[in-house]
Each structure stands twice: as C-alpha cells, then as structure tokens.
Write an enzyme that holds these catalytic residues in place. Structure first.
Site, mmCIF file in Angstrom:
data_model
loop_
_atom_site.group_PDB
_atom_site.id
_atom_site.type_symbol
_atom_site.label_atom_id
_atom_site.label_comp_id
_atom_site.label_asym_id
_atom_site.label_seq_id
_atom_site.Cartn_x
_atom_site.Cartn_y
_atom_site.Cartn_z
ATOM 1 N N LYS A 84 0.837 -1.199 0.000
ATOM 2 C CA LYS A 84 0.000 0.000 0.000
ATOM 3 C C LYS A 84 0.877 1.256 0.000
ATOM 4 C CE LYS A 84 -3.419 2.375 2.819
ATOM 5 N NZ LYS A 84 -4.317 2.360 3.968
ATOM 6 N N GLU B 30 10.569 -4.617 4.391
ATOM 7 C CA GLU B 30 10.646 -6.036 4.024
ATOM 8 C C GLU B 30 10.325 -6.209 2.530
ATOM 9 O OE1 GLU B 30 9.002 -4.795 6.578
ATOM 10 O OE2 GLU B 30 9.258 -6.035 8.372
ATOM 11 N N GLY C 161 -4.785 -1.685 5.102
ATOM 12 C CA GLY C 161 -3.971 -2.815 4.618
ATOM 13 C C GLY C 161 -4.633 -4.155 4.870
ATOM 14 N N ARG C 162 -5.127 -4.369 6.087
ATOM 15 C CA ARG C 162 -5.702 -5.680 6.435
ATOM 16 C C ARG C 162 -7.109 -5.866 5.878
ATOM 17 N NH1 ARG C 162 -4.529 -2.492 10.563
ATOM 18 N NH2 ARG C 162 -6.171 -1.623 11.871
ATOM 19 N N GLU D 1 -4.586 -6.777 14.740
ATOM 20 C CA GLU D 1 -4.059 -5.465 14.365
ATOM 21 C C GLU D 1 -5.172 -4.409 14.478
ATOM 22 O OE1 GLU D 1 -0.534 -4.835 11.486
ATOM 23 O OE2 GLU D 1 -2.263 -4.228 10.294
ATOM 24 N N HIS E 206 -5.338 -33.354 17.732
ATOM 25 C CA HIS E 206 -4.243 -34.202 18.212
ATOM 26 C C HIS E 206 -3.092 -33.371 18.737
ATOM 27 C CE1 HIS E 206 -6.045 -37.978 16.886
ATOM 28 N NE2 HIS E 206 -6.612 -37.210 15.964
ATOM 29 N N LYS F 260 9.557 -0.957 14.100
ATOM 30 C CA LYS F 260 10.169 -0.632 12.801
ATOM 31 C C LYS F 260 11.253 0.425 12.973
ATOM 32 C CE LYS F 260 5.954 -1.072 10.013
ATOM 33 N NZ LYS F 260 5.051 -0.331 9.147
HETATM 34 O O1 F6P Z 1 2.271 -4.236 9.912
HETATM 35 C C1 F6P Z 1 1.963 -2.928 9.621
HETATM 36 C C2 F6P Z 1 1.442 -2.767 8.233
HETATM 37 O O2 F6P Z 1 1.309 -1.408 8.012
HETATM 38 C C3 F6P Z 1 0.120 -3.490 7.992
HETATM 39 O O3 F6P Z 1 -0.973 -2.800 8.474
HETATM 40 C C4 F6P Z 1 0.147 -3.628 6.522
HETATM 41 O O4 F6P Z 1 -0.799 -4.559 6.071
HETATM 42 C C5 F6P Z 1 1.571 -4.063 6.309
HETATM 43 O O5 F6P Z 1 2.315 -3.299 7.251
HETATM 44 C C6 F6P Z 1 2.110 -3.867 4.923
HETATM 45 O O6 F6P Z 1 2.051 -2.541 4.527
HETATM 46 P P1 F6P Z 1 2.224 -2.126 3.015
HETATM 47 O O7 F6P Z 1 1.109 -2.718 2.245
HETATM 48 O O8 F6P Z 1 2.190 -0.620 2.997
HETATM 49 O O9 F6P Z 1 3.547 -2.645 2.526
#
Ligand code: F6P
Length: 540
Positions: free
Chosen positions: A200, A206, A262-263, A348, A379, A503
C-alpha cells in the site's frame, strides 16, 4: 454504563449454569439459536447465553451506537479518526451502480476501473498473451508483500486452489529473511516469472528489500538491463511516486486508495495474484460473497444480524468470563491459512488500549486469535480446550460437501472429517460427568482425570461448500464482527500505530549489527550485549 452493569449482574445470576441445563430447558434451542446469512448457517446455541443475555448485549450495542458507526462507515465518513481517513473496504465490492462518496467524489467508478484493468491483465497472463522480456509466456507468479499485502491473497490462494490454473506456479514471499525469497525462487525460470509487488505504502522495508533482491535475480538470470523490469514487475499500491522510484512503470501499477486499510485490502488491487490464479470470474464471485454479507450487516435487524451477534458474543466472554483468546478452527484443509489471516484482521484492528479520544480503556479489548485446521488441532492442543483451566470460545467452520476436485475415494473421507467436527463441539459443550465416567466402570482414582466438565462455548458455521463466494462471505462476516467489537469498545479499529515502534528501532539497530556503527551505548544493556554477541557470531 448501565448496560455493562446490567450484563455484570446477569452474569452473576447465570453463575454456573451449564449448557446441559440450557439445552434441557429448551428442546428447540439448536434450531432457535441459528442464523442464516447467504450460504452460511450459524448455530450459536452452544454459547453460554440465554434470551436475556442476548437482549442485554443488544442493549449494549444500542447504547454504544454500533449502528450509527456502521452507517457512518458505509457512508464514507472519516471514522478512522487518528489517520483522518474513511474506512471503505465495503466500496471495493459494491456493484457498479452504487454511489459512495469520499470528499464529494463517487469512488465506485474508480474501483471498477481498476477491477477491469486487473481482469484484462489477468487474462493476458493466463492466456500467454502477456510475455516476459524474452517473449516467453508467464508460468510463475511471485507475490511480494507483507501483512495485509500478503496474508489475504496467500490465504485465499490456498482456499481456492481447486479454482486455480494449475499450470501456473503461484508463490508468496513476505519474510525479510532471505530464505523466503530463496525458497520461492528455486526452480523458477526468470524468463517465465512475473513479480507482483504488493505494498500500500511502497515503503515497507521487508517488501522493498525482497523486491530489490528479486529484481537483481531477474536481471542477472536474464542477463538483461533495467528495460526487462517492465515485462516482469507489476506493482499494487497507493503510492505511484515510490513505485516509479523503484523502477516499475506506473502503467504496470494497479492502484487502490488510502480509504482501504492494509488488512482490509485483499479485495482491492492487492488481490491481483489471486485473480491471475483463479481468473476474473471467480474473483468477482468472491466479491459478490463479500457484498452479500455487507448488505446483511448494513440492513439486517439486530436480532438476525450475524456480525453483530458474533461481535457481542466475543465481548461477553472477554468482559465476563475473562476469556483471553478466541480459537477459529476450520474443518477444511484449504482453510489452512484462514486463522493466520484473521490474526492480522482482528489483532491489528482491536489490539488497542486507548479509546477513540485517547483515554485508557478499562475493559478487555481484542482477544488473541489462534487455531489451525481440524482434525490436526485435535491431536495437538484441543486437550487444553477440553480439560484446561481457560475459557476459550471457539468457532468451528465446516462444509456440507468436499470440493468437487477430489476423486471419489478421497471425497468419501469427508464424512469422517465432519463426524469429528460435530463430535468436538458436542464434547466441548456437554462434556462427560463423573457419574457417566463411573458408569463405564472406570476406577475411582481415574474418574477426575476422565471427567469432562464441558460448558465450553462454541459457534458452528456450516456452509454447503467452500466456493469463492462462501470465502468472501466468511471474510466479510469476520471483518464486520471485528468492527462491532471495536465500536462497542470505543477504540479505533483502523489504525495500527503499535507496529511502528519496532520498525523505527530496527532501523537504528541494523547499523550496529552490520558494524557500520561501532558503539552500542544508545542501546539498553540487554540489547547491547545481544548485539555484541551477534556481531561476534558474524565475525564482526
Ligand atoms: O504491519 C503494519 C502494516 O502497516 C500493515 O498494516 C500492513 O498490512 C503491512 O504493514 C504492509 O504494509 P504495506 O502494504 O504498505 O507494505
């Protein structure tokens, strides 16, 4: 609030009332305490509630104006106050004819414009019309994203494998641990690989790190220059500037908007990898499933409103039974990642401890959400649910028929799977009394060990089959359940400031680990010693 106090008093009166008593008192309870929403049959009779409980819980929902906040969300009001944003994932699955305005602009045409572009692109990839830099068709799709830009499509790809083009290899990379990308790329031919970079913000470290490494892998593998990127990289983002900075042509970008959290984003452009895998038609069926439950949540009266009910049940257990967690136990192998997806959605969203106006909350907020598909869990950890000391409300999700793709011999196993499904909720609710154990001739000293108290609350969600539409219905059900809880708890379910601190600190610690920064005095003594030990392990 008087409504909380009334619920507290009611809880005291309920005391040790057992589900056995509730079922004995009302032979119709199973049928009466069942809701139907679309293809979902939701049996909540095995919950520790009476008519009075439900009436009091609905009064709490009225007093906290859940319906008012719901209407504000659907209307496009900026209910995410800490980020001053509308919360409009429901617009992502609204029909073309709908009108939903943000800042005076109808957002629905934009949603369908992007969906149509996604559909066109997906078809070109699926038919081989879209080719890589060397002219070969795409056979591998690698989605690079994390959190909401990974969990939704990765989960849904597992669920909808029976609908997927099996000749395509679809993989999901999220972890910044290089092993994730390494394993995902093994055996893939760069000439036939498309990277879908989902972010987003397009600033998530990452994702940007993995996408950079993927680009290096591609260009090295093809022995090509930057010009090869355009045929092998597409971006899903709200941030065109950062996408262009990364070197992806914005013509290959599928956009979404800041009013999609995002979620809550996987039915936006974030679903592109899934759409490529299952095809636009099935993707639209998924959206229709979401929309069906949106409409139910928006219009159904409180007595029949499933997300409202599930949300209130969770509040009841958290506040009055001290339940700390909530298990989601799907009896479908295809739903293996469903609970992981729900973890982000729920934890979240509702992992908050201040109210919307910044006051500390004095009540339980979101639970720990966990679970894995039955019968594997049976199990492993079900023992604790049956005989441990904790109250763990659980949702059991099962299906009337196995997926059509299964050959008859394997489809025949479905009855056994579902026998387990029904047996577990029965055992959890009714247990086995000491007298029943004794009647079986069990030695007296073993009776306490073999007695099941029961009275463990469960909700059973049963659908005919696991289809794209049913998946959409299930997700929307949980999205709105989370919404209801956030509304009652008076928290902002749509921000996530809590993930920021880690972060920021990671960015500070990384140069210490690499040796770029020699000193560690800014760190606390524990972290400094660990960083020193780590550097020694790395020979620095
Ligand atoms: O973990 C924090 C967060 O901002 C989430 O809410 C989001 O889904 C994820 O990182 C990834 O963010 P982006 O889509 O901006 O890379």
């Amino acid at each position: 609030m008087p409504e909380w106090i009334a619920l507290g008093n009611h809880r005291e009166r309920l005391g040790q009332t057992h589900l056995r008593d509730l079922f004995a008192a009302d032979p119709q309870r199973g049928g009466d305490y069942t809701l139907r929403v679309g293809d979902l049959r939701i049996d909540y009779s095995k919950n520790l509630v009476t008519e009075e409980t439900l009436t009091l819980l609905r009064a709490l929902a009225r007093a906290t104006d859940v319906a008012g906040l719901r209407d504000a969300m659907f209307r496009g009001d900026k209910i995410n106050t800490t980020e001053d944003r509308a919360v409009l994932h429901t617009a992502l699955r609204a029909p073309r004819s709908a009108v939903i305005e943000v800042d005076g602009e109808n957002v629905v045409p934009g949603v369908h414009r992007v969906l149509d572009r996604m559909a066109g692109f997906s078809e070109r990839v699926r038919t081989g019309e879209w080719t890589g830099h060397t002219g070969r068709p795409i056979r591998n799709v690698v989605n690079i994203g994390i959190g909401g830009s990974d969990l939704g499509p990765a989960m849904a790809y597992e669920v909808l494998r029976p609908w997927a083009a099996r000749e395509l290899t679809v993989r999901f990379v999220s972890n910044v641990d290089g092993a994730d990308l390494y394993e995902a790329l093994r055996g893939l031919d760069p000439a036939e690989t498309l990277f879908v970079v989902a972010s987003k913000t397009f600033t998530t470290i990452e994702t940007v790190t993995n996408a950079t490494s993927a680009r290096d892998w591609l260009l090295t593998g093809l022995n090509a220059g930057q010009e090869a990127v355009a045929r092998h990289f597409v971006a899903l983002s709200t941030n065109a500037e950062k996408v262009a900075d990364f070197g992806i042509d914005t013509a290959n970008m599928f956009e979404f908007w800041d009013w999609v959290g995002g979620r809550y984003s996987f039915d936006s452009a974030i679903g592109l990898s899934l759409m490529i895998a299952i095809g636009p038609e099935h993707f639209r069926e998924l959206l229709e499933g979401f929309h069906l439950v949106d409409e139910h949540f928006r219009t159904a009266p409180a007595e029949d409103n499933a997300p409202l009910l599930l949300g209130l049940l969770g509040i009841w257990y958290g506040a009055f039974f001290d339940a700390q967690s909530h298990a989601v136990l799907p009896y479908s192998h295809y739903l293996s990642r469903f609970t992981a997806y729900l973890q982000q959605l729920d934890m979240e969203s509702n992992g908050k401890s201040v109210t919307r106006d910044g006051q500390p909350v004095e009540w339980q907020t979101g639970p720990v959400v966990w679970g894995t598909p039955g019968t594997n869990g049976q199990h492993a950890y079900y023992q604790l649910i049956h005989q441990g000391t904790k109250v763990i409300p659980a949702d059991f999700i099962g299906f009337g028929r196995p997926v059509a793709a299964l050959p008859p011999a394997l489809a025949a196993q479905h009855d056994l799977l579902m026998a387990n499904f029904f047996a577990q909720t029965q055992a959890l609710a009714f247990g086995k009394t000491a007298d029943e154990v004794r009647a079986e001739g069990v030695a007296e000293e073993l009776v306490p060990h073999r007695t099941f108290h029961g009275n463990h609350p469960t909700t059973t969600i049963l659908a005919d089959g696991l289809t794209p539409s049913v998946l959409g219905q299930l997700i929307a059900l949980y999205e709105h359940k989370v919404f209801v809880q956030g509304a009652v708890w008076d928290i902002d379910s749509f921000d996530q400031w809590g993930v920021e601190l880690g972060k920021v600190l990671a960015r500070k610690i990384e140069p210490v680990l690499t040796g770029e920064v020699g000193h560690t005095e800014e760190l606390d003594s524990s972290t400094a010693a660990l960083a020193t030990a780590y550097r020694a392990l790395r020979g620095r």
